[in-house]
Design a protein around this motif. Structure first.
Motif, PDB file in Angstrom:
ATOM      1  N   THR A   3     -24.918  15.208  27.153  1.00 32.60           N
ATOM      2  CA  THR A   3     -23.912  16.214  27.460  1.00 32.60           C
ATOM      3  C   THR A   3     -24.053  17.347  26.457  1.00 32.60           C
ATOM      4  O   THR A   3     -24.753  17.239  25.454  1.00 32.60           O
ATOM      5  N   THR A   4     -23.387  18.456  26.702  1.00 27.16           N
ATOM      6  CA  THR A   4     -23.443  19.594  25.782  1.00 27.16           C
ATOM      7  C   THR A   4     -22.243  19.632  24.863  1.00 27.16           C
ATOM      8  O   THR A   4     -22.166  20.478  23.982  1.00 27.16           O
ATOM      9  N   HIS A   5     -21.326  18.718  25.064  1.00 27.56           N
ATOM     10  CA  HIS A   5     -20.116  18.706  24.241  1.00 27.56           C
ATOM     11  C   HIS A   5     -19.696  17.254  24.037  1.00 27.56           C
ATOM     12  O   HIS A   5     -19.656  16.484  25.008  1.00 27.56           O
ATOM     13  N   PRO A   6     -19.402  16.831  22.814  1.00 24.96           N
ATOM     14  CA  PRO A   6     -19.060  15.421  22.594  1.00 24.96           C
ATOM     15  C   PRO A   6     -17.719  15.053  23.231  1.00 24.96           C
ATOM     16  O   PRO A   6     -16.810  15.876  23.333  1.00 24.96           O
ATOM     17  N   VAL A   7     -17.646  13.792  23.657  1.00 24.31           N
ATOM     18  CA  VAL A   7     -16.396  13.244  24.188  1.00 24.31           C
ATOM     19  C   VAL A   7     -15.701  12.491  23.073  1.00 24.31           C
ATOM     20  O   VAL A   7     -16.311  11.640  22.401  1.00 24.31           O
ATOM     21  N   HIS A   8     -14.432  12.787  22.854  1.00 23.35           N
ATOM     22  CA  HIS A   8     -13.650  12.132  21.794  1.00 23.35           C
ATOM     23  C   HIS A   8     -12.960  10.895  22.368  1.00 23.35           C
ATOM     24  O   HIS A   8     -12.250  10.983  23.376  1.00 23.35           O
ATOM     25  N   VAL A   9     -13.185   9.756  21.731  1.00 22.19           N
ATOM     26  CA  VAL A   9     -12.587   8.491  22.173  1.00 22.19           C
ATOM     27  C   VAL A   9     -11.653   8.016  21.067  1.00 22.19           C
ATOM     28  O   VAL A   9     -12.093   7.732  19.948  1.00 22.19           O
ATOM     29  N   ILE A  10     -10.361   7.949  21.396  1.00 24.54           N
ATOM     30  CA  ILE A  10      -9.343   7.706  20.369  1.00 24.54           C
ATOM     31  C   ILE A  10      -8.605   6.405  20.651  1.00 24.54           C
ATOM     32  O   ILE A  10      -8.094   6.192  21.751  1.00 24.54           O
ATOM     33  N   GLY A  11      -8.557   5.539  19.662  1.00 21.87           N
ATOM     34  CA  GLY A  11      -7.821   4.290  19.782  1.00 21.87           C
ATOM     35  C   GLY A  11      -6.390   4.428  19.305  1.00 21.87           C
ATOM     36  O   GLY A  11      -6.150   4.950  18.214  1.00 21.87           O
ATOM     37  N   ARG A  24      -4.337  14.038  16.430  1.00 23.54           N
ATOM     38  CA  ARG A  24      -3.484  15.175  16.781  1.00 23.54           C
ATOM     39  C   ARG A  24      -4.281  16.478  16.823  1.00 23.54           C
ATOM     40  O   ARG A  24      -4.093  17.317  17.693  1.00 23.54           O
ATOM     41  N   GLU A  25      -5.186  16.619  15.875  1.00 27.26           N
ATOM     42  CA  GLU A  25      -6.009  17.828  15.809  1.00 27.26           C
ATOM     43  C   GLU A  25      -6.907  17.936  17.041  1.00 27.26           C
ATOM     44  O   GLU A  25      -7.061  19.027  17.619  1.00 27.26           O
ATOM     45  N   VAL A  26      -7.481  16.814  17.462  1.00 30.96           N
ATOM     46  CA  VAL A  26      -8.366  16.822  18.628  1.00 30.96           C
ATOM     47  C   VAL A  26      -7.571  17.096  19.897  1.00 30.96           C
ATOM     48  O   VAL A  26      -7.985  17.888  20.758  1.00 30.96           O
ATOM     49  N   LEU A  27      -6.407  16.451  20.017  1.00 27.60           N
ATOM     50  CA  LEU A  27      -5.583  16.622  21.215  1.00 27.60           C
ATOM     51  C   LEU A  27      -5.106  18.069  21.356  1.00 27.60           C
ATOM     52  O   LEU A  27      -4.923  18.565  22.480  1.00 27.60           O
ATOM     53  N   ALA A  28      -4.922  18.741  20.243  1.00 25.21           N
ATOM     54  CA  ALA A  28      -4.411  20.112  20.275  1.00 25.21           C
ATOM     55  C   ALA A  28      -5.376  21.072  20.961  1.00 25.21           C
ATOM     56  O   ALA A  28      -4.969  22.161  21.381  1.00 25.21           O
ATOM     57  N   ARG A  29      -6.659  20.709  21.075  1.00 29.20           N
ATOM     58  CA  ARG A  29      -7.633  21.580  21.732  1.00 29.20           C
ATOM     59  C   ARG A  29      -8.288  20.905  22.947  1.00 29.20           C
ATOM     60  O   ARG A  29      -9.358  21.307  23.386  1.00 29.20           O
ATOM     61  N   ALA A  30      -7.592  19.893  23.487  1.00 27.28           N
ATOM     62  CA  ALA A  30      -8.153  19.155  24.619  1.00 27.28           C
ATOM     63  C   ALA A  30      -8.011  19.932  25.921  1.00 27.28           C
ATOM     64  O   ALA A  30      -7.003  20.610  26.159  1.00 27.28           O
ATOM     65  N   ASP A  31      -9.042  19.846  26.748  1.00 26.73           N
ATOM     66  CA  ASP A  31      -8.979  20.380  28.110  1.00 26.73           C
ATOM     67  C   ASP A  31      -8.636  19.270  29.110  1.00 26.73           C
ATOM     68  O   ASP A  31      -7.969  19.517  30.109  1.00 26.73           O
ATOM     69  N   ILE A  32      -9.112  18.072  28.830  1.00 24.41           N
ATOM     70  CA  ILE A  32      -8.819  16.906  29.664  1.00 24.41           C
ATOM     71  C   ILE A  32      -8.463  15.741  28.753  1.00 24.41           C
ATOM     72  O   ILE A  32      -9.161  15.476  27.767  1.00 24.41           O
ATOM     73  N   VAL A  33      -7.357  15.057  29.088  1.00 25.70           N
ATOM     74  CA  VAL A  33      -6.971  13.834  28.368  1.00 25.70           C
ATOM     75  C   VAL A  33      -6.962  12.703  29.384  1.00 25.70           C
ATOM     76  O   VAL A  33      -6.185  12.699  30.337  1.00 25.70           O
ATOM     77  N   ALA A  52      -3.697  21.657  30.076  1.00 20.96           N
ATOM     78  CA  ALA A  52      -4.678  20.568  29.937  1.00 20.96           C
ATOM     79  C   ALA A  52      -4.438  19.527  31.033  1.00 20.96           C
ATOM     80  O   ALA A  52      -3.297  19.228  31.399  1.00 20.96           O
ATOM     81  N   GLU A  53      -5.509  18.989  31.569  1.00 19.50           N
ATOM     82  CA  GLU A  53      -5.412  18.019  32.667  1.00 19.50           C
ATOM     83  C   GLU A  53      -5.246  16.603  32.116  1.00 19.50           C
ATOM     84  O   GLU A  53      -5.938  16.197  31.190  1.00 19.50           O
ATOM     85  N   ARG A  54      -4.287  15.882  32.700  1.00 14.43           N
ATOM     86  CA  ARG A  54      -4.136  14.451  32.384  1.00 14.43           C
ATOM     87  C   ARG A  54      -4.849  13.657  33.480  1.00 14.43           C
ATOM     88  O   ARG A  54      -4.518  13.795  34.654  1.00 14.43           O
ATOM     89  N   LEU A  55      -5.807  12.847  33.065  1.00 15.58           N
ATOM     90  CA  LEU A  55      -6.650  12.130  34.019  1.00 15.58           C
ATOM     91  C   LEU A  55      -6.388  10.625  33.905  1.00 15.58           C
ATOM     92  O   LEU A  55      -6.881   9.975  32.975  1.00 15.58           O
ATOM     93  N   PRO A  56      -5.600  10.050  34.840  1.00 17.95           N
ATOM     94  CA  PRO A  56      -5.299   8.615  34.748  1.00 17.95           C
ATOM     95  C   PRO A  56      -6.540   7.771  35.067  1.00 17.95           C
ATOM     96  O   PRO A  56      -7.309   8.108  35.971  1.00 17.95           O
ATOM     97  N   ILE A  57      -6.725   6.712  34.310  1.00 18.24           N
ATOM     98  CA  ILE A  57      -7.811   5.767  34.570  1.00 18.24           C
ATOM     99  C   ILE A  57      -7.213   4.575  35.291  1.00 18.24           C
ATOM    100  O   ILE A  57      -6.534   3.731  34.699  1.00 18.24           O
ATOM    101  N   THR A  77     -13.531  20.202  26.261  1.00 20.51           N
ATOM    102  CA  THR A  77     -13.176  19.136  25.314  1.00 20.51           C
ATOM    103  C   THR A  77     -12.451  18.021  26.060  1.00 20.51           C
ATOM    104  O   THR A  77     -11.369  18.231  26.620  1.00 20.51           O
ATOM    105  N   VAL A  78     -13.064  16.842  26.077  1.00 20.10           N
ATOM    106  CA  VAL A  78     -12.494  15.686  26.769  1.00 20.10           C
ATOM    107  C   VAL A  78     -12.076  14.652  25.718  1.00 20.10           C
ATOM    108  O   VAL A  78     -12.849  14.308  24.819  1.00 20.10           O
ATOM    109  N   VAL A  79     -10.838  14.173  25.858  1.00 23.41           N
ATOM    110  CA  VAL A  79     -10.315  13.115  24.982  1.00 23.41           C
ATOM    111  C   VAL A  79      -9.981  11.907  25.847  1.00 23.41           C
ATOM    112  O   VAL A  79      -9.284  12.027  26.853  1.00 23.41           O
TER     113      VAL A  79
END
Length: 414
Positions: A3-11, A24-33, A52-57, A77-79
């Motif tokens: 990919t051209t942009h890293p995906v942030h995976v947060i526990g 919190r810092e990552v979420l503040a610039r998220a495009d998709i959560v 920002a889009e909330r994407l349910p899994i 930016t995807v979280v």
């Protein structure tokens, strides 16, 4: 695919679902959560940018993973929110497989197992871990019961703590104590040590973890070469140790092998094969109820919990079994009748490519019938004749007493 942009995976912290500080810092610039509904609901609106889009899994992961991949490739930016440690029985593994681990930035949290071990004061470096999520068989649990003294079991709505207890009781694995930890990290947290029969009909919180702890070892250590007299058997109907060892060597069992033992007798071959197939499955097929009961007792004595006993008449009872990598026929083939040929044909047909079959033949007719069948199929095969002699007492000294000769026929499927 890079990919051209890293995906942030947060526990998130188990139970409380608190965010780690850097999240919190990552979420503040998220495009998709993205995340499960429970995790998305725990994420405050003021931490996520408007728009920002909330994407349910939910359900199948493939559509969600496609969305994440496309967004990341466009520089968005995807979280992805996870519970506990994303790389410990979490979505992190699947994300790494799909996107490449080099394209992930993982922020782990405490795992549920860490929290459970802390609550119980148990060191968990030697603990075994089993996930029953979405499984329709308990083979990973049975394998863990053989090799581990401390086991953490992740359950689901179908494979509940009560089902885990039932599975242990059916196998005779009463040497394990059970503790159920529910809603860890929440005000409703509950820790219940339970006797296995006590779980019958009990209700459990959806968020639970089972810890199994061995109370005492098996009566007989599970190894290769268990002495014949250690096995409960009927009228000397047992594959003798030298023949058993040679047959298992020709069978060439691998750690993940699925094995059929047809005409299992007292189960000696199945039990010792399970010591080798530590991540596989072993099915001991026997038509006599008394002998099937003896197999179960020998499983209990040795702690060979991986062995499944199948009581039924062959070949009909083989229909629902998974395809084998190895087939052992020590009894039930008999003479070259139509019924016996049918059994051999079905076993050969169901055997996986590059699988192995071993047949112990006492009678020449059996040897010729099986050999001719393999020859007609064009399989590579061979025969070893084994006649062992064991020491026996005589007049205050020892003599060698000959055992019956056995033809060990092995064949490999192309």
């Amino acid at each position: 695919m890079p990919t051209t942009h890293p995906v942030h995976v947060i526990g998130l912290a188990p139970g409380s679902l608190e965010l780690p500080p850097r999240a919190r810092e990552v979420l503040a610039r998220a495009d998709i959560v993205a995340g499960g509904k429970r995790l998305l609901a725990a994420c405050p609106d003021d931490l996520i940018p408007k728009g920002a889009e909330r994407l349910p899994i939910t359900g199948h992961l493939s559509p969600v993973l496609d969305t994440i991949r496309k967004a990341a490739s466009k520089g968005r930016t995807v979280v992805v929110l996870c519970d506990g440690d994303p790389l410990f029985f979490g979505i992190g593994k699947r994300l790494a497989e799909e996107l490449g681990s080099e394209n992930l930035i993982v922020e782990p949290n405490l795992s549920t197992v860490q929290l459970a071990a802390a609550r119980l004061g148990l060191p968990w470096q030697a603990m075994d871990f089993v996930s029953l999520h979405g499984r329709d068989d308990f083979s990973p649990l049975y394998a863990a019961l053989v090799r581990a003294d401390l086991i953490a079991v992740f359950t689901d709505a179908e494979n509940t703590p009560a089902e885990v207890a039932r599975a242990l009781l059916e196998r005779g694995a009463e040497c394990f104590a059970m503790t159920v930890l529910e809603d860890l990290g929440t005000p409703q947290e509950q820790i219940r040590p339970l006797a296995l029969p006590e779980t019958w009909g009990m209700e459990f919180a959806p968020l639970n973890l089972v810890i199994l702890e061995r109370l005492y070892p098996p009566e007989i250590e599970l190894t290769l070469g268990i002495p014949d007299h250690f096995y409960l058997h009927q009228k000397n109907l047992i594959t003798k140790l030298p023949v058993r060892a040679t047959g298992l060597a020709h069978l060439n069992v691998e750690p993940s092998s699925t094995i059929w033992d047809l005409g299992a007798g007292c189960g000696s071959v199945s039990i010792e094969a399970s010591h080798l197939a530590r991540r596989g499955r072993v099915f001991a097929v026997e038509r006599h109820k008394t002998r099937a009961a003896m197999i179960r007792e020998n499983i209990r004595r040795t702690g060979a919990w991986l062995v499944d006993v199948v009581l039924g008449t062959m070949p009909d009872c083989l229909e629902g079994l998974p395809r084998p990598d190895r087939v052992f026929i020590g009894g039930g083939l008999g003479g070259p009748s139509n019924e016996d040929t049918t059994l051999l044909e079905i076993a050969c047909d169901r055997l996986k490519p590059r699988g192995r079959m071993v047949i112990h033949c006492i009678l020449l007719d059996t040897l010729h019938a099986a050999k001719d069948h393999f020859q007609s199929l064009g399989w590579h095969f061979g025969v070893t004749q084994l006649q062992a002699s064991a020491t026996d007492s005589l007049a205050g000294d020892l003599r060698f007493k000959a055992q019956n000769p056995v033809f060990i026929l092995w064949a490999e499927k192309p």
